[in-house]
Design a protein around this motif. Structure first.
Motif, short mmCIF file in Angstrom:
data_model
loop_
_atom_site.label_atom_id
_atom_site.label_comp_id
_atom_site.label_asym_id
_atom_site.label_seq_id
_atom_site.Cartn_x
_atom_site.Cartn_y
_atom_site.Cartn_z
N MET A 130 28.28 -30.17 -25.01
CA MET A 130 29.54 -30.21 -24.27
C MET A 130 30.58 -30.75 -25.25
O MET A 130 30.53 -31.92 -25.65
N GLN A 138 34.63 -35.15 -13.73
CA GLN A 138 35.31 -35.66 -14.92
C GLN A 138 36.36 -36.68 -14.47
O GLN A 138 37.03 -36.48 -13.47
N THR A 186 40.07 -30.36 -22.27
CA THR A 186 39.30 -29.29 -21.66
C THR A 186 37.89 -29.37 -22.24
O THR A 186 37.67 -29.90 -23.34
N ARG A 187 36.92 -28.87 -21.48
CA ARG A 187 35.52 -28.92 -21.89
C ARG A 187 35.03 -27.51 -22.17
O ARG A 187 35.44 -26.56 -21.51
N GLU A 188 34.12 -27.41 -23.13
CA GLU A 188 33.53 -26.11 -23.43
C GLU A 188 32.13 -26.30 -23.99
O GLU A 188 31.91 -27.13 -24.88
N ARG A 189 31.19 -25.55 -23.43
CA ARG A 189 29.82 -25.59 -23.94
C ARG A 189 29.69 -24.61 -25.09
O ARG A 189 30.07 -23.45 -24.97
N GLU A 210 34.99 -38.23 -19.94
CA GLU A 210 35.57 -37.12 -20.70
C GLU A 210 34.81 -35.81 -20.55
O GLU A 210 35.42 -34.76 -20.40
N ALA A 211 33.48 -35.87 -20.62
CA ALA A 211 32.68 -34.64 -20.61
C ALA A 211 32.23 -34.23 -19.23
O ALA A 211 31.80 -33.10 -19.03
N PRO A 241 32.84 -36.27 -27.06
CA PRO A 241 33.34 -37.34 -26.19
C PRO A 241 33.28 -38.68 -26.94
O PRO A 241 32.27 -39.01 -27.56
N LEU A 284 34.80 -31.03 -26.43
CA LEU A 284 36.12 -31.20 -25.83
C LEU A 284 37.19 -30.60 -26.74
O LEU A 284 37.03 -30.56 -27.96
#
Length: 194
Positions: free
Chosen positions: A61, A137, A146-149, A99-100, A78, A63
């Protein structure tokens, strides 16, 4: 054998010249190893923790966050400052959730590093986390992320290509990658580690 103690500088005086919410700036007079005197300007920092969160399929994960001094958006892990009296592992788990948007009870300490030894006493502690559970979150009011895997291996490639260029994140990903290769609590898909 060389005597490295001959490199030590001794503080003669110290004056706080700025006190902010996070950072405190000091101006010190020091005695140098050769007996002469000089000055040192440095920043006192409470320290921070950073976490590399790893899902069972090998994704992380990550950010994305705009950083004002650089006027650009960065890929980051994070991370956040240690609150007064807060244990480091608690800081890491708090930042992971805030955050995550994930939490866990499974994590390991990977090590620490000093990001600005020429001007700051900041230390950043690195953690790896797994067996992640999604939670809401809870970023700070003035924090937008924003989060992105993305696959762990892809994140490491992004470090080497320069796409990930935040120093904290670069160090954390590479140290966590090495730790994970030796200590992984579960096997990742082969494609995620090649």
């Amino acid at each position: 054998m060389k005597d490295h103690k001959l490199l030590v500088e001794n503080k003669l005086s110290s004056k706080e010249v700025f006190k902010g919410k996070l950072l405190h700036v000091f101006y010190d007079e020091v005695k140098l190893p050769d007996g002469s005197e000089s000055s040192r300007e440095w920043i006192k920092h409470p320290g921070a923790c950073a976490v590399v969160p790893v899902f069972e399929n090998g994704d992380l994960m990550m950010l994305r966050q705009f950083r004002y001094p650089m006027s650009q958006i960065f890929w980051e892990v994070p991370a956040g400052k240690i609150d007064s009296g807060e244990p480091e592992d608690q800081t890491a788990l708090r930042e992971l959730q805030e955050e995550a948007g994930v939490k866990t009870e499974d994590y390991a300490y990977v090590g620490h590093f000093y990001p600005g030894i020429g001007y700051s006493d900041e230390v950043i502690h690195i953690y790896v986390a797994w067996n992640l559970e999604s939670v809401p979150q809870k970023v700070d009011e003035d924090e937008f992320v924003t989060r992105e895997r993305i696959p762990f291996s892809e994140a490491v490639e992004m470090v080497h290509s320069g796409e990930i260029n935040d120093g904290k994140t670069v160090i954390c990903l590479l140290r966590a990658w090495e730790w994970w290769a030796k200590n992984s609590p579960f096997k990742l898909n082969q494609s995620s580690i090649d």
